[in-house]
Design a protein around this motif. Sequence first.
Motif, PDB file in Angstrom:
ATOM      1  N   GLY A 135       0.792  -1.226   0.000  1.00 33.96           N
ATOM      2  CA  GLY A 135       0.000   0.000   0.000  1.00 33.96           C
ATOM      3  C   GLY A 135       0.822   1.273   0.000  1.00 33.96           C
ATOM      4  O   GLY A 135       0.262   2.377   0.035  1.00 33.96           O
ATOM      5  N   ALA A 136       2.151   1.153  -0.045  1.00 35.81           N
ATOM      6  CA  ALA A 136       3.002   2.352  -0.060  1.00 35.81           C
ATOM      7  C   ALA A 136       2.713   3.199  -1.294  1.00 35.81           C
ATOM      8  O   ALA A 136       2.330   2.694  -2.346  1.00 35.81           O
ATOM      9  CB  ALA A 136       4.468   1.953  -0.031  1.00 35.81           C
ATOM     10  N   GLY A 137       2.890   4.497  -1.181  1.00 36.30           N
ATOM     11  CA  GLY A 137       2.559   5.415  -2.260  1.00 36.30           C
ATOM     12  C   GLY A 137       3.369   5.166  -3.517  1.00 36.30           C
ATOM     13  O   GLY A 137       4.543   4.802  -3.471  1.00 36.30           O
ATOM     14  N   ALA A 138       2.728   5.367  -4.654  1.00 37.76           N
ATOM     15  CA  ALA A 138       3.381   5.249  -5.957  1.00 37.76           C
ATOM     16  C   ALA A 138       4.067   6.558  -6.324  1.00 37.76           C
ATOM     17  O   ALA A 138       3.757   7.627  -5.788  1.00 37.76           O
ATOM     18  CB  ALA A 138       2.358   4.882  -7.019  1.00 37.76           C
ATOM     19  N   LEU A 139       4.995   6.474  -7.263  1.00 34.45           N
ATOM     20  CA  LEU A 139       5.565   7.664  -7.886  1.00 34.45           C
ATOM     21  C   LEU A 139       4.645   8.052  -9.042  1.00 34.45           C
ATOM     22  O   LEU A 139       4.422   7.260  -9.959  1.00 34.45           O
ATOM     23  CB  LEU A 139       6.969   7.374  -8.411  1.00 34.45           C
ATOM     24  N   LYS A 140       4.109   9.261  -8.996  1.00 37.86           N
ATOM     25  CA  LYS A 140       3.203   9.756 -10.034  1.00 37.86           C
ATOM     26  C   LYS A 140       3.965  10.738 -10.917  1.00 37.86           C
ATOM     27  O   LYS A 140       4.476  11.745 -10.440  1.00 37.86           O
ATOM     28  CB  LYS A 140       1.998  10.448  -9.400  1.00 37.86           C
ATOM     29  N   LEU A 141       4.043  10.442 -12.208  1.00 33.58           N
ATOM     30  CA  LEU A 141       4.750  11.263 -13.180  1.00 33.58           C
ATOM     31  C   LEU A 141       3.737  11.961 -14.079  1.00 33.58           C
ATOM     32  O   LEU A 141       2.768  11.349 -14.522  1.00 33.58           O
ATOM     33  CB  LEU A 141       5.689  10.402 -14.020  1.00 33.58           C
ATOM     34  N   GLU A 142       3.976  13.239 -14.351  1.00 33.22           N
ATOM     35  CA  GLU A 142       3.018  14.066 -15.090  1.00 33.22           C
ATOM     36  C   GLU A 142       3.554  14.420 -16.474  1.00 33.22           C
ATOM     37  O   GLU A 142       4.734  14.784 -16.627  1.00 33.22           O
ATOM     38  CB  GLU A 142       2.756  15.348 -14.292  1.00 33.22           C
ATOM     39  N   ASP A 143       2.719  14.313 -17.479  1.00 29.62           N
ATOM     40  CA  ASP A 143       3.073  14.718 -18.841  1.00 29.62           C
ATOM     41  C   ASP A 143       3.522  16.179 -18.811  1.00 29.62           C
ATOM     42  O   ASP A 143       2.758  17.062 -18.405  1.00 29.62           O
ATOM     43  CB  ASP A 143       1.853  14.556 -19.754  1.00 29.62           C
ATOM     44  N   PRO A 144       4.756  16.492 -19.214  1.00 28.12           N
ATOM     45  CA  PRO A 144       5.242  17.875 -19.125  1.00 28.12           C
ATOM     46  C   PRO A 144       4.525  18.843 -20.060  1.00 28.12           C
ATOM     47  O   PRO A 144       4.640  20.057 -19.904  1.00 28.12           O
ATOM     48  CB  PRO A 144       6.732  17.743 -19.493  1.00 28.12           C
ATOM     49  N   ARG A 145       3.748  18.320 -21.015  1.00 26.70           N
ATOM     50  CA  ARG A 145       3.029  19.198 -21.942  1.00 26.70           C
ATOM     51  C   ARG A 145       1.661  19.611 -21.410  1.00 26.70           C
ATOM     52  O   ARG A 145       0.942  20.372 -22.053  1.00 26.70           O
ATOM     53  CB  ARG A 145       2.849  18.488 -23.280  1.00 26.70           C
ATOM     54  N   LEU A 146       1.293  19.109 -20.246  1.00 23.17           N
ATOM     55  CA  LEU A 146      -0.056  19.268 -19.727  1.00 23.17           C
ATOM     56  C   LEU A 146      -0.545  20.724 -19.717  1.00 23.17           C
ATOM     57  O   LEU A 146      -1.682  20.991 -20.125  1.00 23.17           O
ATOM     58  CB  LEU A 146      -0.131  18.671 -18.320  1.00 23.17           C
ATOM     59  N   PRO A 147       0.257  21.720 -19.287  1.00 27.57           N
ATOM     60  CA  PRO A 147      -0.244  23.096 -19.248  1.00 27.57           C
ATOM     61  C   PRO A 147      -0.602  23.674 -20.617  1.00 27.57           C
ATOM     62  O   PRO A 147      -1.329  24.665 -20.703  1.00 27.57           O
ATOM     63  CB  PRO A 147       0.920  23.879 -18.619  1.00 27.57           C
ATOM     64  N   MET A 148      -0.104  23.048 -21.702  1.00 24.53           N
ATOM     65  CA  MET A 148      -0.336  23.587 -23.046  1.00 24.53           C
ATOM     66  C   MET A 148      -1.430  22.852 -23.808  1.00 24.53           C
ATOM     67  O   MET A 148      -1.715  23.172 -24.950  1.00 24.53           O
ATOM     68  CB  MET A 148       0.970  23.539 -23.842  1.00 24.53           C
ATOM     69  N   MET A 149      -2.060  21.873 -23.176  1.00 20.85           N
ATOM     70  CA  MET A 149      -3.004  21.029 -23.917  1.00 20.85           C
ATOM     71  C   MET A 149      -4.391  21.643 -24.058  1.00 20.85           C
ATOM     72  O   MET A 149      -5.134  21.298 -24.962  1.00 20.85           O
ATOM     73  CB  MET A 149      -3.100  19.655 -23.242  1.00 20.85           C
ATOM     74  N   MET A 150      -4.775  22.520 -23.186  1.00 18.13           N
ATOM     75  CA  MET A 150      -6.043  23.247 -23.252  1.00 18.13           C
ATOM     76  C   MET A 150      -7.214  22.313 -23.535  1.00 18.13           C
ATOM     77  O   MET A 150      -7.655  21.590 -22.659  1.00 18.13           O
ATOM     78  CB  MET A 150      -5.942  24.376 -24.286  1.00 18.13           C
ATOM     79  N   ASN A 151      -7.707  22.278 -24.771  1.00 22.22           N
ATOM     80  CA  ASN A 151      -8.899  21.490 -25.087  1.00 22.22           C
ATOM     81  C   ASN A 151      -8.596  20.089 -25.626  1.00 22.22           C
ATOM     82  O   ASN A 151      -9.469  19.442 -26.203  1.00 22.22           O
ATOM     83  CB  ASN A 151      -9.762  22.240 -26.113  1.00 22.22           C
ATOM     84  N   ALA A 152      -7.387  19.616 -25.430  1.00 23.84           N
ATOM     85  CA  ALA A 152      -7.032  18.283 -25.936  1.00 23.84           C
ATOM     86  C   ALA A 152      -7.857  17.214 -25.223  1.00 23.84           C
ATOM     87  O   ALA A 152      -7.953  17.216 -23.997  1.00 23.84           O
ATOM     88  CB  ALA A 152      -5.546  18.026 -25.711  1.00 23.84           C
ATOM     89  N   PRO A 153      -8.483  16.306 -25.952  1.00 27.89           N
ATOM     90  CA  PRO A 153      -9.252  15.227 -25.311  1.00 27.89           C
ATOM     91  C   PRO A 153      -8.347  14.330 -24.475  1.00 27.89           C
ATOM     92  O   PRO A 153      -7.164  14.171 -24.769  1.00 27.89           O
ATOM     93  CB  PRO A 153      -9.835  14.450 -26.498  1.00 27.89           C
ATOM     94  N   SER A 154      -8.910  13.747 -23.444  1.00 30.94           N
ATOM     95  CA  SER A 154      -8.162  12.798 -22.634  1.00 30.94           C
ATOM     96  C   SER A 154      -7.908  11.519 -23.433  1.00 30.94           C
ATOM     97  O   SER A 154      -8.711  11.157 -24.296  1.00 30.94           O
ATOM     98  CB  SER A 154      -8.944  12.451 -21.366  1.00 30.94           C
ATOM     99  N   PRO A 155      -6.820  10.835 -23.171  1.00 31.28           N
ATOM    100  CA  PRO A 155      -6.577   9.562 -23.867  1.00 31.28           C
ATOM    101  C   PRO A 155      -7.617   8.526 -23.454  1.00 31.28           C
ATOM    102  O   PRO A 155      -8.133   8.560 -22.332  1.00 31.28           O
ATOM    103  CB  PRO A 155      -5.175   9.161 -23.400  1.00 31.28           C
ATOM    104  N   ASN A 156      -7.929   7.617 -24.352  1.00 28.75           N
ATOM    105  CA  ASN A 156      -8.928   6.605 -24.017  1.00 28.75           C
ATOM    106  C   ASN A 156      -8.339   5.554 -23.075  1.00 28.75           C
ATOM    107  O   ASN A 156      -7.131   5.513 -22.834  1.00 28.75           O
ATOM    108  CB  ASN A 156      -9.504   5.955 -25.283  1.00 28.75           C
TER     109      ASN A 156
END
Length: 206
Positions: A135-156
Amino acid sequence: MPLQSLFITQLLRDSFANAPDWAELNADLEAACMQVAEDDEAGQQWCEDNGYDGYTSYASLNDLENRANAFADLKAKLDLKAAEFAQASHMDIGNAKWEMDSFWINILNPLAAHSGHIHPHSVISGTYYVKTPEGAGALKLEDPRLPMMMNAPSPNKNAPLSAKRFVYEKPEPGTVMMWESWLRHEVTPNMGEDLRISISFNYSLV
């Protein structure tokens, strides 16, 4: 279709657990981490003042590899792994050399987490995992382009790992992960009933 993958974000995930000396080294690392946490009054005070639920030596110590042979042995392994990661990432560093400029302990209590952040002024960052209870916490990595995606649909739901906005890596004892220091990441809450112990590091060029 004639598609190309551009601007790849690299994550190294490997394990030292298959090495013949690993079990002894990891046990020594755990004992050394707990001893440093007990002795480091400045670090304890920093954690209390800054709401860190557990212990970190990040703001108090800069000589970890000199405090126990286990830390020095781990650093030697990480130095080799960082060089491999840099080569695999096609980094052209000219005549510069890699230097581990920070090396610190993280001990998270049950339910504790570490919010999203980057590591400024470094090139390669990463973590070695000493103890990861169920149950130890996972490492969560974020897409570095996220702030520029605006209206980009989420991946399926069936999108490959390379197309996801967030990736969750659940480490095991002996796991080592490395990434470029600009990659935003966080530690999700430790839902285990025991301490989550890791050792993080940064590399810069000199």
